[in-house]
Design a protein around this motif. Structure first.
Motif, PDB file in Angstrom:
ATOM      1  N   LEU A   1       0.942  -1.234  -0.372  1.00  0.00           N
ATOM      2  CA  LEU A   1       0.236  -0.031   0.405  1.00  0.00           C
ATOM      3  C   LEU A   1       0.982   1.326  -0.068  1.00  0.00           C
ATOM      4  O   LEU A   1       2.289   0.670   0.245  1.00  0.00           O
ATOM      5  CB  LEU A   1      -0.991   0.002   1.240  1.00  0.00           C
ATOM      6  CG  LEU A   1      -1.777  -1.078   1.225  1.00  0.00           C
ATOM      7  CD1 LEU A   1      -3.213  -0.756   2.406  1.00  0.00           C
ATOM      8  CD2 LEU A   1      -3.296  -0.614   0.285  1.00  0.00           C
TER       9      LEU A   1
ATOM     10  N   LYS B   1      -8.883  -6.621  -3.636  1.00  0.00           N
ATOM     11  CA  LYS B   1      -8.234  -6.327  -3.178  1.00  0.00           C
ATOM     12  C   LYS B   1      -8.466  -4.154  -3.002  1.00  0.00           C
ATOM     13  O   LYS B   1      -8.237  -3.509  -1.873  1.00  0.00           O
ATOM     14  CB  LYS B   1      -7.060  -6.525  -2.493  1.00  0.00           C
ATOM     15  CG  LYS B   1      -6.722  -7.839  -2.096  1.00  0.00           C
ATOM     16  CD  LYS B   1      -6.798  -8.432  -1.017  1.00  0.00           C
ATOM     17  CE  LYS B   1      -6.845  -9.629   0.365  1.00  0.00           C
ATOM     18  NZ  LYS B   1      -6.686 -10.119  -0.611  1.00  0.00           N
ATOM     19  N   CYS B   2      -7.953  -4.140  -4.330  1.00  0.00           N
ATOM     20  CA  CYS B   2      -8.170  -2.555  -4.466  1.00  0.00           C
ATOM     21  C   CYS B   2      -9.436  -1.974  -3.722  1.00  0.00           C
ATOM     22  O   CYS B   2      -9.936  -0.902  -3.615  1.00  0.00           O
ATOM     23  CB  CYS B   2      -7.752  -2.518  -5.867  1.00  0.00           C
ATOM     24  SG  CYS B   2      -6.376  -2.686  -6.804  1.00  0.00           S
TER      25      CYS B   2
ATOM     26  N   GLU C   1     -11.223  -3.163  -1.658  1.00  0.00           N
ATOM     27  CA  GLU C   1     -11.184  -2.980   0.198  1.00  0.00           C
ATOM     28  C   GLU C   1     -10.540  -2.132   0.671  1.00  0.00           C
ATOM     29  O   GLU C   1     -10.842  -1.963   1.999  1.00  0.00           O
ATOM     30  CB  GLU C   1     -10.144  -4.723  -0.025  1.00  0.00           C
ATOM     31  CG  GLU C   1     -11.114  -5.167   2.074  1.00  0.00           C
ATOM     32  CD  GLU C   1      -9.829  -6.766   2.005  1.00  0.00           C
ATOM     33  OE1 GLU C   1      -9.607  -6.902   3.135  1.00  0.00           O
ATOM     34  OE2 GLU C   1      -9.573  -6.853   0.771  1.00  0.00           O
ATOM     35  N   PHE C   2      -9.261  -1.770  -0.191  1.00  0.00           N
ATOM     36  CA  PHE C   2      -8.631  -1.021   0.754  1.00  0.00           C
ATOM     37  C   PHE C   2      -8.451   0.374   0.912  1.00  0.00           C
ATOM     38  O   PHE C   2      -8.593   1.187   0.756  1.00  0.00           O
ATOM     39  CB  PHE C   2      -7.047  -1.674   0.650  1.00  0.00           C
ATOM     40  CG  PHE C   2      -6.271  -2.012   1.533  1.00  0.00           C
ATOM     41  CD1 PHE C   2      -6.256  -2.395   3.144  1.00  0.00           C
ATOM     42  CD2 PHE C   2      -6.550  -3.648   0.614  1.00  0.00           C
ATOM     43  CE1 PHE C   2      -5.897  -4.030   3.549  1.00  0.00           C
ATOM     44  CE2 PHE C   2      -6.453  -4.697   1.291  1.00  0.00           C
ATOM     45  CZ  PHE C   2      -5.546  -4.954   2.584  1.00  0.00           C
TER      46      PHE C   2
ATOM     47  N   LEU D   1      -2.916   0.481  -3.980  1.00  0.00           N
ATOM     48  CA  LEU D   1      -2.406  -1.275  -3.796  1.00  0.00           C
ATOM     49  C   LEU D   1      -1.079  -1.202  -5.305  1.00  0.00           C
ATOM     50  O   LEU D   1      -1.414  -1.260  -6.121  1.00  0.00           O
ATOM     51  CB  LEU D   1      -3.276  -1.911  -3.813  1.00  0.00           C
ATOM     52  CG  LEU D   1      -2.578  -3.399  -3.711  1.00  0.00           C
ATOM     53  CD1 LEU D   1      -2.135  -3.481  -2.086  1.00  0.00           C
ATOM     54  CD2 LEU D   1      -4.320  -4.779  -3.675  1.00  0.00           C
TER      55      LEU D   1
ATOM     56  N   ILE E   1       0.781  -6.591   0.226  1.00  0.00           N
ATOM     57  CA  ILE E   1      -0.840  -7.131   1.033  1.00  0.00           C
ATOM     58  C   ILE E   1      -0.250  -8.376   0.251  1.00  0.00           C
ATOM     59  O   ILE E   1      -0.140  -8.012  -0.839  1.00  0.00           O
ATOM     60  CB  ILE E   1      -1.585  -6.139   0.089  1.00  0.00           C
ATOM     61  CG1 ILE E   1      -1.551  -5.002   0.843  1.00  0.00           C
ATOM     62  CG2 ILE E   1      -3.129  -6.843   0.053  1.00  0.00           C
ATOM     63  CD1 ILE E   1      -2.508  -4.761   2.443  1.00  0.00           C
TER      64      ILE E   1
ATOM     65  N   LEU F   1      -9.019   3.616   2.987  1.00  0.00           N
ATOM     66  CA  LEU F   1      -8.805   2.966   4.229  1.00  0.00           C
ATOM     67  C   LEU F   1      -6.626   4.682   4.150  1.00  0.00           C
ATOM     68  O   LEU F   1      -6.590   3.958   3.025  1.00  0.00           O
ATOM     69  CB  LEU F   1      -8.331   2.012   4.076  1.00  0.00           C
ATOM     70  CG  LEU F   1      -9.793   1.091   4.419  1.00  0.00           C
ATOM     71  CD1 LEU F   1      -9.182  -0.417   5.025  1.00  0.00           C
ATOM     72  CD2 LEU F   1     -10.311   1.702   5.469  1.00  0.00           C
ATOM     73  N   TYR F   2      -6.550   4.720   5.530  1.00  0.00           N
ATOM     74  CA  TYR F   2      -4.724   4.893   5.744  1.00  0.00           C
ATOM     75  C   TYR F   2      -4.711   5.981   4.131  1.00  0.00           C
ATOM     76  O   TYR F   2      -3.672   6.597   3.288  1.00  0.00           O
ATOM     77  CB  TYR F   2      -3.913   3.652   4.253  1.00  0.00           C
ATOM     78  CG  TYR F   2      -4.070   2.798   5.678  1.00  0.00           C
ATOM     79  CD1 TYR F   2      -3.580   2.240   6.382  1.00  0.00           C
ATOM     80  CD2 TYR F   2      -5.118   1.265   5.375  1.00  0.00           C
ATOM     81  CE1 TYR F   2      -2.980   1.503   7.817  1.00  0.00           C
ATOM     82  CE2 TYR F   2      -4.536   0.089   6.303  1.00  0.00           C
ATOM     83  CZ  TYR F   2      -3.929  -0.153   7.060  1.00  0.00           C
ATOM     84  OH  TYR F   2      -4.342  -1.212   7.736  1.00  0.00           O
TER      85      TYR F   2
ATOM     86  N   LYS G   1       2.803  -2.003   4.228  1.00  0.00           N
ATOM     87  CA  LYS G   1       2.029  -2.776   4.530  1.00  0.00           C
ATOM     88  C   LYS G   1       2.111  -3.583   3.352  1.00  0.00           C
ATOM     89  O   LYS G   1       1.534  -2.845   2.403  1.00  0.00           O
ATOM     90  CB  LYS G   1       0.895  -2.252   4.708  1.00  0.00           C
ATOM     91  CG  LYS G   1      -0.362  -2.826   5.350  1.00  0.00           C
ATOM     92  CD  LYS G   1      -1.923  -2.069   5.597  1.00  0.00           C
ATOM     93  CE  LYS G   1      -3.231  -3.398   6.041  1.00  0.00           C
ATOM     94  NZ  LYS G   1      -2.468  -4.256   7.560  1.00  0.00           N
TER      95      LYS G   1
END
Length: 234
Positions: free
Chosen positions: A132, A159-160, A162-163, A172, A148, A166-167, A146
């Motif tokens: 990330l 996953k793209c 999902e995150f 990603l 992944i 966040l942060y 981090k």
């Protein structure tokens, strides 16, 4: 085996004008869920809107043409001779849609080409590394340290999503991409991974394309695609 990603030529002497398409009219609704561009991972089961293309007068009718709304990472727009040449190299089902391109009131026939199945094992996810990053603007990123774990092209897209958010809106991104090329014998395939997406040709198919005089394309080295990423061949 060495592979190249197929891209549009930018050489004015070869294509006459960039972009080649001046105007596009659509038969059907161009920006619905059935439009070209919404089926990166899956075969197309519906009837997408088809373009009628007006080319610039200075544009040349090359074997592969550029059409802005239909990206080359998912589709190729080929003339009849180039399509016939590529067909024997297709190791999976494909779809084509016949379209018309007009220049100086003369009509030319082209085909939108789509390989239904992408090559899911081109990227070795077990040996690749994704992390990330925080976007700093101007294509600059801060490593959030981090890592992944990614297992497939579809998992990468999941996953793209999902995150996202966040942060501090991270991206990603790959740090290392391992490619399964050493034992490959296939000459022509499609990759669906975001960042590597597109149509790939082997060294021998590239030479055959050049020997047959097909025009309107260039062959992008894999290291050019991800020039900030370590590429490993396995």
């Amino acid at each position: 085996m060495k592979y190249y990603r197929l891209r549009h030529s930018l050489e004015k002497k070869e294509i006459g004008n960039y972009p080649q398409d001046k105007n596009i009219k659509w038969i059907g609704q161009a920006y619905t869920e059935n439009a070209f561009g919404n089926n990166l991972l899956n075969p197309i089961h519906n009837n997408p809107a088809l373009p009628i293309v007006e080319l610039y007068k200075s544009a040349k009718c090359t074997s592969l043409i550029h059409l802005g709304p239909i990206t080359i990472t998912e589709y190729l727009i080929l003339d009849e001779l180039f399509l016939a040449f590529l067909k024997p190299f297709c190791n999976s089902p494909f779809q084509t849609w016949k379209i018309k391109a007009t220049k100086k009131e003369v009509d030319y026939t082209y085909y939108i080409f789509y390989l239904d199945q992408y090559k899911s094992d081109f990227i070795n996810y077990e040996k690749s590394i994704f992390k990330l990053f925080e976007s700093l603007g101007a294509f600059q990123y801060k490593d959030l340290d981090k890592e992944i774990k990614i297992t497939s092209d579809l998992d990468f897209l999941d996953k793209c999503r999902e995150f996202l958010g966040l942060y501090g809106m991270p991206k990603l991104l790959p740090v290392k991409i391992a490619l399964n090329t050493s034992n490959q014998e296939i000459d022509f395939f499609r990759c669906a991974h975001n960042g590597m997406a597109g149509y790939y040709v082997s060294e021998r198919l590239k030479e055959a394309i050049l020997d047959n005089g097909f025009t309107g394309m260039r062959f992008e080295e894999i290291e050019e695609i991800q020039n900030r990423v370590l590429i490993e061949y396995v």
